[in-house]
Design an enzyme around this catalytic site. Structure first.
Site, PDB file in Angstrom:
ATOM      1  N   ASP A   1      43.950   1.169  20.560  1.00 29.31           N
ATOM      2  CA  ASP A   1      42.664   0.772  21.145  1.00 29.31           C
ATOM      3  C   ASP A   1      41.588   1.592  20.449  1.00 29.31           C
ATOM      4  O   ASP A   1      41.867   2.650  19.878  1.00 29.31           O
ATOM      5  CB  ASP A   1      42.608   0.887  22.681  1.00 29.31           C
ATOM      6  CG  ASP A   1      43.061   2.217  23.256  1.00 29.31           C
ATOM      7  OD1 ASP A   1      42.962   3.250  22.557  1.00 29.31           O
ATOM      8  OD2 ASP A   1      43.512   2.242  24.418  1.00 29.31           O
ATOM      9  N   HIS A  50      45.054   5.806  19.766  1.00 26.60           N
ATOM     10  CA  HIS A  50      43.921   5.683  20.691  1.00 26.60           C
ATOM     11  C   HIS A  50      42.705   6.209  19.932  1.00 26.60           C
ATOM     12  O   HIS A  50      42.456   7.413  19.887  1.00 26.60           O
ATOM     13  CB  HIS A  50      44.185   6.473  21.973  1.00 26.60           C
ATOM     14  CG  HIS A  50      45.334   5.904  22.755  1.00 26.60           C
ATOM     15  ND1 HIS A  50      45.272   4.653  23.330  1.00 26.60           N
ATOM     16  CD2 HIS A  50      46.573   6.381  23.015  1.00 26.60           C
ATOM     17  CE1 HIS A  50      46.413   4.394  23.937  1.00 26.60           C
ATOM     18  NE2 HIS A  50      47.230   5.420  23.759  1.00 26.60           N
ATOM     19  N   GLU A  52      50.008   1.861  20.468  1.00 27.21           N
ATOM     20  CA  GLU A  52      49.104   1.766  21.636  1.00 27.21           C
ATOM     21  C   GLU A  52      47.650   1.617  21.182  1.00 27.21           C
ATOM     22  O   GLU A  52      46.738   2.214  21.767  1.00 27.21           O
ATOM     23  CB  GLU A  52      49.238   3.026  22.515  1.00 27.21           C
ATOM     24  CG  GLU A  52      50.664   3.329  22.927  1.00 27.21           C
ATOM     25  CD  GLU A  52      50.809   4.563  23.819  1.00 27.21           C
ATOM     26  OE1 GLU A  52      49.786   5.078  24.316  1.00 27.21           O
ATOM     27  OE2 GLU A  52      51.949   5.008  24.015  1.00 27.21           O
ATOM     28  N   GLU A 111      54.832  12.412  23.057  1.00 27.16           N
ATOM     29  CA  GLU A 111      53.838  13.496  23.149  1.00 27.16           C
ATOM     30  C   GLU A 111      54.444  14.890  23.297  1.00 27.16           C
ATOM     31  O   GLU A 111      54.041  15.658  24.172  1.00 27.16           O
ATOM     32  CB  GLU A 111      52.855  13.209  24.291  1.00 27.16           C
ATOM     33  CG  GLU A 111      52.110  11.904  24.107  1.00 27.16           C
ATOM     34  CD  GLU A 111      51.099  11.613  25.217  1.00 27.16           C
ATOM     35  OE1 GLU A 111      51.006  12.387  26.179  1.00 27.16           O
ATOM     36  OE2 GLU A 111      50.401  10.584  25.107  1.00 27.16           O
ATOM     37  N   ASN A 153      57.013   9.188  19.547  1.00 28.08           N
ATOM     38  CA  ASN A 153      55.704   8.556  19.742  1.00 28.08           C
ATOM     39  C   ASN A 153      54.663   9.601  20.150  1.00 28.08           C
ATOM     40  O   ASN A 153      54.936  10.458  21.006  1.00 28.08           O
ATOM     41  CB  ASN A 153      55.869   7.519  20.871  1.00 28.08           C
ATOM     42  CG  ASN A 153      54.709   6.559  20.998  1.00 28.08           C
ATOM     43  OD1 ASN A 153      54.310   5.925  20.017  1.00 28.08           O
ATOM     44  ND2 ASN A 153      54.155   6.434  22.190  1.00 28.08           N
TER      45      ASN A 153
HETATM   46  C1  XIL Z   1      48.376   5.133  30.221  1.00 32.70           C
HETATM   47  C2  XIL Z   1      48.287   3.829  31.010  1.00 32.70           C
HETATM   48  O1  XIL Z   1      47.671   2.848  30.233  1.00 32.70           O
HETATM   49  C3  XIL Z   1      47.520   4.066  32.292  1.00 32.70           C
HETATM   50  O2  XIL Z   1      47.547   2.898  33.089  1.00 32.70           O
HETATM   51  C4  XIL Z   1      48.110   5.228  33.063  1.00 32.70           C
HETATM   52  O3  XIL Z   1      47.340   5.488  34.204  1.00 32.70           O
HETATM   53  C5  XIL Z   1      48.168   6.457  32.199  1.00 32.70           C
HETATM   54  O4  XIL Z   1      48.905   6.158  31.012  1.00 32.70           O
HETATM   55  N1  XIL Z   1      49.746   7.650  26.009  1.00 32.70           N
HETATM   56  C6  XIL Z   1      50.827   6.938  26.431  1.00 32.70           C
HETATM   57  C7  XIL Z   1      50.652   5.865  27.436  1.00 32.70           C
HETATM   58  O5  XIL Z   1      51.920   7.113  25.889  1.00 32.70           O
HETATM   59  O6  XIL Z   1      51.757   5.731  28.268  1.00 32.70           O
HETATM   60  C8  XIL Z   1      49.409   6.080  28.273  1.00 32.70           C
HETATM   61  O7  XIL Z   1      49.223   4.947  29.122  1.00 32.70           O
HETATM   62  C9  XIL Z   1      48.216   6.316  27.384  1.00 32.70           C
HETATM   63  C10 XIL Z   1      48.414   7.544  26.535  1.00 32.70           C
END
Ligand code: XIL
Length: 369
Positions: A264, A232, A262, A155, A196
């Protein structure tokens, strides 16, 4: 007794768990799910569900890969300067090892979930350099040889493609990214090193800036192996299949691999049939984009069980973003993933084609990586 009544439960069991198995058949390296240590899970008090949860998580026909959602982050691995703690990260690394699952490691340099001491100090540029080098040397060094990939920088970009003004950027400018990748490459030469980020799933100023990060590193001879699209996503406004394919191709043009790291797909709760149908389409499209592009190596869900999803805690009113409901029923989206995984296999690069000349086509070995 009729034979089919005996055979049915067996058949049902074998088609039940299948995402990783089908992903391999489609030419991906893995289909996986991130997981967290029990004490860190979003929803506490669900101990009664652990047995069923673990059985799905540990089934390598379902998931051939995992990532610790939290345990390897700076806040936990170096809570005080020079004090390293791998307890939480190890729980998930051990799960991967015991199950024979690929481990994606996450994340070395990130502005969020950073240990307070890093942000609260007043550092010179040289000190920030040393802090980055020490962190990566210790954390990536500790996990050396265990990680298929490391999210080295997470990020670093704003939506308009400019750099995020993190403590690292403010001290060193874009050189912090070079330093992080250079150090990670020295410390763990076999791990694939990834940039990432989120909102990298369709062409945009941000996706073009990610390409520029790759080019910047390559121009200096610094190793970078992959771009991770966090993905996400939102059920009613996600990138189209074509946009996802286009953006993956734009990353691949630099020579790196790509992964959904990641995934979802959230919706506004309570769900209904229509929202779940949209969600299914989004899961199908992301999975399809990975199958249809040569560069995409795999897909990681950000956990797989709704009660352990981060979504409701961060996006008010939204949830049900994963593939298993609280009662362990599967979302319709599970079938969307299966459809995309069974809809074709990966294209081969010209020259790598099957059966022609020296090209061997796809690798289908049983090696983990
Ligand atoms: C999130 C986790 O899932 C949570 O449990 C935590 O409180 C916050 O982080 N981007 C990322 C991940 O790279 O590490 C994050 O994970 C979600 C957004």
């Amino acid at each position: 007794m009729h034979l089919s009544t005996l055979a049915l439960p067996l058949l049902a069991a074998s088609v039940d768990a299948q995402l990783h198995k089908l992903a391999k058949q489609a030419g991906l390296k893995y289909f996986g799910a991130a997981t967290d240590t029990p004490g860190f899970r979003e929803r506490a008090g669900l101990e009664a569900a652990y047995e069923q949860y673990n059985a799905i998580r540990d089934d390598t026909n379902e998931f051939g890969q995992t990532t610790p959602t939290n345990g390897q982050k700076w806040l936990f691995t170096e809570p005080e300067r020079g004090v390293f703690n791998f307890t939480e990260g190890d729980v998930v690394a051990d799960i991967a090892e015991n199950n024979g699952q690929i481990l994606r490691c996450h994340a070395l340099v990130w502005h969020s979930q950073l240990a307070p001491w890093v942000e609260q100090g007043t550092w010179t540029a040289e000190e920030v350099e040393q802090i980055i080098v020490d962190h990566i040397t210790n954390v990536a060094g500790y996990y050396k040889g265990k990680c298929y990939a490391w999210d080295v920088v997470n990020e670093a970009l704003e939506e308009d493609g400019s750099y995020r003004k993190s403590v690292f950027y403010n001290a060193l400018g874009e050189d912090y990214i070079k330093l992080a990748f250079k150090t990670a490459a020295e410390v763990d030469p076999t791990a694939k090193l990834y940039y990432n980020d989120y909102n990298l799933e369709s062409p945009s100023p941000k996706s073009r800036a990610a390409v520029n990060i790759v080019k910047m590193l390559q121009a200096e001879g610094i190793k970078i192996d992959g771009i991770g699209m966090q993905a996400h996503l939102v059920a009613d406004r996600a990138a189209t299949l074509d946009d996802q394919i286009a953006v993956i191709e734009s990353y691949a043009a630099t020579g790196v691999e790509v992964a959904y790291t990641e995934l979802d797909v959230r919706l506004f709760t309570p769900n209904d049939e229509e929202k779940l149908a949209l969600q299914k389409e989004v899961y199908r499209n992301s999975t399809g984009a990975c199958v249809q592009t040569e560069a995409c190596v795999g897909i990681t869900l950000w956990d797989f069980y709704d009660p352990f999803s981060w979504v409701p805690y961060v996006f008010e009113g939204e949830g049900d973003a994963l593939l298993w409901f609280e009662d362990f029923e599967k979302h319709p989206a599970y079938d969307g993933v299966v459809e995309a995984l069974t809809n074709g296999t990966k294209p081969c690069k010209p020259g790598k084609g099957r059966g022609k000349g020296k090209g061997k086509g796809h690798k289908r070995s049983n090696k983990l990586f």
